[in-house]
Design a protein around this motif. Structure first.
Motif, mmCIF file in Angstrom:
data_model
loop_
_atom_site.group_PDB
_atom_site.id
_atom_site.type_symbol
_atom_site.label_atom_id
_atom_site.label_comp_id
_atom_site.label_asym_id
_atom_site.label_seq_id
_atom_site.Cartn_x
_atom_site.Cartn_y
_atom_site.Cartn_z
ATOM 1 N N GLU A 131 -0.965 44.869 72.206
ATOM 2 C CA GLU A 131 -0.605 46.261 71.940
ATOM 3 C C GLU A 131 -1.091 46.685 70.548
ATOM 4 N N LEU A 132 -0.928 45.781 69.572
ATOM 5 C CA LEU A 132 -1.352 46.113 68.205
ATOM 6 C C LEU A 132 -2.871 46.172 68.088
ATOM 7 N N ARG A 135 -3.816 49.429 69.267
ATOM 8 C CA ARG A 135 -3.406 50.459 68.320
ATOM 9 C C ARG A 135 -4.387 50.578 67.149
ATOM 10 N N GLU A 193 -1.945 57.242 60.027
ATOM 11 C CA GLU A 193 -1.228 57.219 61.310
ATOM 12 C C GLU A 193 0.088 56.462 61.177
ATOM 13 N N THR A 197 4.406 57.459 61.536
ATOM 14 C CA THR A 197 5.419 56.828 62.396
ATOM 15 C C THR A 197 6.752 56.705 61.678
#
Ligand code: ADP
Ligand code: ADP
Length: 239
Positions: A131-132, A135, A193, A197
């Motif tokens: 997932e990272l 990202r 980004e 978050t």
């Protein structure tokens, strides 16, 4: 919600007599009493002349340097030898020179710390790494070794590695200073980004555009002390 509380922090280098030396090393008072509160969600840029102690300050926060005096509390816990492992789990760090493990693949770099600390089971750690990688836009590099990546790609992986621990704060020590100019933008974009978050970030940087656009506080350090601590609009509008 206060996440970091620093009181009376000082750091002095030198003064020790090395083996075989006749004289102690010169005394250098780098930090002369830093007091600061950092709140959850703050994006703080630390600026100031080269050698003023920005990196030393950052490194005191996670005890890569041992403060000479003063106290640091992180999420209410004193940052001392007895709490340092717990503190470092929640305080990620990104260095100027990436500091990836050269003998591990990119994905293994992301999995190492969570695996050693048994944070989750193997599948969950692998899924989080995937997932990272997505990202930071480097899914295709999972099985590559760090040295085959560009500097900008390595730094994006270093950021992903910090995120793999689900930190509450990330410390950035001149994250773009070692990069070729054409790679600075991709790393700053990723940091921007991240800032959006809501993660708390402390960034030592010379990138004034980033400080102005992304941070909510700019801290100017000189002569071992905080000289200014202001929103960027105010600091940059002062003559
Ligand atoms: P900055 O990040 O603002 O450029 P640093 O925190 O890296 O400044 O360094 C502050 C001062 O402390 C500099 O004069 C540097 O040479 C000195 N210094 C940093 N680390 C050490 C050390 N381990 N031993 C002795 N002096 C050091
Ligand atoms: P990085 O670029 O990865 O942030 P630095 O080049 O700033 O690392 O510093 C590398 C190491 O050298 C640090 O541990 C720092 O404390 C130490 N260091 C920096 N300046 C000095 C100095 N004047 N004397 C001794 N050690 C120093």
């Amino acid at each position: 919600d206060k996440i970091l509380e620093v009181r009376g922090l000082t750091k002095t280098y030198g003064g020790e007599t090395k083996k075989g030396a006749k004289q102690p090393t010169p005394i250098l008072d780098v930090l002369k009493g830093i007091d600061i509160d950092i709140y959850r969600g703050d994006v703080v840029c630390l600026i100031g002349p080269s050698g003023c102690g920005k990196s030393t300050f950052l490194r005191c926060l996670n005890r890569l340097e041992i403060p000479t005096s003063g106290s640091i509390k992180f999420e209410g816990v004193e940052v001392d030898d007895s709490h340092i492992d717990a503190v470092r789990q929640k305080m990620g760090m990104v260095f100027q020179h990436f500091n990836l493990f050269p003998h591990l693949t990119v994905k293994q770099n992301l999995e190492l710390a969570p695996t050693l600390l048994k944070l989750k089971d193997k599948e969950a750690i692998s899924a989080k790494a995937d997932e990272l990688l997505a990202r930071v836009g480097l899914s295709d590099k999972a099985d590559a070794y760090p040295k085959s990546l560009s500097g900008g790609q390595q730094q994006r992986i270093a950021i992903a590695r910090a995120l793999a621990m689900d930190p509450d704060v990330i410390l950035f020590d001149e994250p773009t200073s070692a990069l070729d100019p054409e790679m600075v933008g991709e790393v700053l974009e990723l940091m921007k980004e991240l800032a959006h978050t809501g993660i708390t970030m402390l960034v030592v940087t010379h990138e004034m555009g980033f400080a102005r656009e992304v941070s909510n506080r700019v801290i100017f350090i000189d002569d071992g002390k905080i000289q200014e601590d202001e929103p960027p609009q105010e600091l940059f509008s002062n003559p």
